[in-house]
Design an enzyme around this catalytic site. Structure first.
Site, PDB file in Angstrom:
ATOM      1  N   GLY A  43       0.985  -1.075  -0.175  1.00  0.00           N
ATOM      2  CA  GLY A  43      -0.234   0.396  -0.244  1.00  0.00           C
ATOM      3  C   GLY A  43       0.895   1.194   0.024  1.00  0.00           C
ATOM      4  O   GLY A  43       1.925   1.286   0.685  1.00  0.00           O
ATOM      5  N   GLN A  48       2.956  10.146   1.135  1.00  0.00           N
ATOM      6  CA  GLN A  48       3.947   9.392   1.217  1.00  0.00           C
ATOM      7  C   GLN A  48       5.479   9.629  -0.289  1.00  0.00           C
ATOM      8  O   GLN A  48       6.220   9.634  -0.455  1.00  0.00           O
ATOM      9  CB  GLN A  48       4.172   7.662   1.274  1.00  0.00           C
ATOM     10  CG  GLN A  48       3.634   7.529   2.520  1.00  0.00           C
ATOM     11  CD  GLN A  48       2.996   5.917   2.897  1.00  0.00           C
ATOM     12  OE1 GLN A  48       2.271   4.764   1.972  1.00  0.00           O
ATOM     13  NE2 GLN A  48       4.397   5.200   3.191  1.00  0.00           N
ATOM     14  N   CYS A  91       5.899   0.554   6.863  1.00  0.00           N
ATOM     15  CA  CYS A  91       5.657   1.667   6.637  1.00  0.00           C
ATOM     16  C   CYS A  91       6.452   2.167   5.352  1.00  0.00           C
ATOM     17  O   CYS A  91       8.093   2.093   6.217  1.00  0.00           O
ATOM     18  CB  CYS A  91       5.241   2.545   7.446  1.00  0.00           C
ATOM     19  SG  CYS A  91       4.745   4.056   6.728  1.00  0.00           S
ATOM     20  N   LEU A  92       6.513   1.999   4.292  1.00  0.00           N
ATOM     21  CA  LEU A  92       7.103   2.308   2.861  1.00  0.00           C
ATOM     22  C   LEU A  92       8.654   3.328   4.384  1.00  0.00           C
ATOM     23  O   LEU A  92       9.738   4.043   3.416  1.00  0.00           O
ATOM     24  CB  LEU A  92       7.116   2.359   1.688  1.00  0.00           C
ATOM     25  CG  LEU A  92       6.299   1.105   1.137  1.00  0.00           C
ATOM     26  CD1 LEU A  92       5.267   1.091  -0.188  1.00  0.00           C
ATOM     27  CD2 LEU A  92       7.114  -0.382   0.868  1.00  0.00           C
ATOM     28  N   HIS A 133      -4.305   1.712   7.419  1.00  0.00           N
ATOM     29  CA  HIS A 133      -3.412   2.258   7.938  1.00  0.00           C
ATOM     30  C   HIS A 133      -3.075   3.571   6.986  1.00  0.00           C
ATOM     31  O   HIS A 133      -2.336   4.541   6.692  1.00  0.00           O
ATOM     32  CB  HIS A 133      -1.925   0.868   7.717  1.00  0.00           C
ATOM     33  CG  HIS A 133      -0.493   1.919   7.445  1.00  0.00           C
ATOM     34  ND1 HIS A 133       0.321   1.216   8.606  1.00  0.00           N
ATOM     35  CD2 HIS A 133       0.267   2.915   6.857  1.00  0.00           C
ATOM     36  CE1 HIS A 133       1.216   1.047   7.925  1.00  0.00           C
ATOM     37  NE2 HIS A 133       1.614   2.304   6.960  1.00  0.00           N
ATOM     38  N   GLU A 134      -3.160   3.140   5.928  1.00  0.00           N
ATOM     39  CA  GLU A 134      -3.465   4.448   4.376  1.00  0.00           C
ATOM     40  C   GLU A 134      -3.837   5.709   4.695  1.00  0.00           C
ATOM     41  O   GLU A 134      -4.138   6.487   4.583  1.00  0.00           O
ATOM     42  CB  GLU A 134      -3.408   3.677   2.874  1.00  0.00           C
ATOM     43  CG  GLU A 134      -2.797   2.399   2.976  1.00  0.00           C
ATOM     44  CD  GLU A 134      -0.894   2.843   2.595  1.00  0.00           C
ATOM     45  OE1 GLU A 134      -0.621   3.993   2.993  1.00  0.00           O
ATOM     46  OE2 GLU A 134      -0.099   1.817   2.756  1.00  0.00           O
ATOM     47  N   HIS A 137      -2.744   8.121   6.474  1.00  0.00           N
ATOM     48  CA  HIS A 137      -1.535   8.227   6.529  1.00  0.00           C
ATOM     49  C   HIS A 137      -2.260  10.019   5.661  1.00  0.00           C
ATOM     50  O   HIS A 137      -1.290  10.816   5.380  1.00  0.00           O
ATOM     51  CB  HIS A 137      -1.365   7.835   4.683  1.00  0.00           C
ATOM     52  CG  HIS A 137       0.018   7.094   5.428  1.00  0.00           C
ATOM     53  ND1 HIS A 137       1.773   7.856   6.216  1.00  0.00           N
ATOM     54  CD2 HIS A 137       0.372   5.833   4.898  1.00  0.00           C
ATOM     55  CE1 HIS A 137       2.301   6.465   6.084  1.00  0.00           C
ATOM     56  NE2 HIS A 137       2.117   5.286   5.954  1.00  0.00           N
TER      57      HIS A 137
HETATM   58 ZN    ZN Z   1       3.113   3.298   6.249  1.00  0.00          ZN
END
Ligand code: ZN
Length: 198
Positions: A43, A48, A91-92, A133-134, A137
């Site tokens: 995701g 991000q 998380c990226l 989670h997304e 963000h």
């Molecule tokens: Zn993340």
């Protein structure tokens, strides 16, 4: 476009709704998928990559060949949350860091797709975790904010390392100062046509 590391200010930005689905947005989404696959994520939220848009993408298979698992969520809204469950998340924007996060076990989510059509899903397990989670963000909320106390305490030094590294990059000029980055984010917010002419 690149995946921004914590604590880039974009990750604390409350994103604004998308007003128009057009070719520019389709290009952004395609590029986001490329970045997500290259980083082996499932995701990625627009925050991000430095875009203050209410948009995130998912492919729970993490496999670019599995196109039917690709989902684009535009202006998503979690309508209902049920139950509670704890599980590991990454998380990226925090490469290599994982921790236990408490989430609702089931969610109903509504969003628009790239054709501008509204859809709704009832999700559980990994899908429910991923959309929570997304969606976070898009409000500038990160998984470190929702970690269990034990996980957070354990990871505090790692989070500190991310901060030190980012400040070093800012000093070296790889990223602008927080002030400059925030000004950029503000200028990138979706604006309605009448606002643009003012
Ligand atoms: Zn993340």
């Amino acid at each position: 476009m690149e995946i921004l590391p914590y604590p880039h200010p974009a990750l604390r930005w409350k994103s604004k709704p998308i007003l128009e689905i057009n070719d520019d947005l389709r290009r952004v989404v395609a590029e986001m998928f490329e970045l997500m696959y290259a980083a082996k994520g499932i995701g990625l939220a627009a925050n991000q990559v430095g875009l203050p848009y209410r948009l995130f993408i998912l492919n729970l298979s993490a496999d670019p060949e599995v196109k039917d698992e690709e989902i684009v969520f535009i202006n998503p809204d979690i309508l209902k949350r049920k139950g509670s469950t704890e599980g590991e998340e990454g998380c990226l924007s925090f490469p290599g860091m994982y921790g236990q996060v408490k989430r609702a076990a089931k969610v109903d989510i509504e969003a628009f797709d790239l054709k501008g059509e509204c859809f709704e899903y009832s999700l559980d397990e990994l899908a429910a975790r991923a959309v929570q989670h997304e969606s976070d963000h898009l409000d500038g909320v990160l998984f470190i904010d929702r970690m269990t106390e034990t996980a957070r305490r354990e990871l505090d030094p790692v989070i500190g390392d991310f901060e030190t590294q980012f400040r070093r990059w800012q000093a070296e000029g790889r990223f602008g100062s927080d002030e400059v980055l925030k000004r950029e984010l503000l200028s990138l917010e979706p604006k309605s046509p009448e606002k643009k002419t003012k």
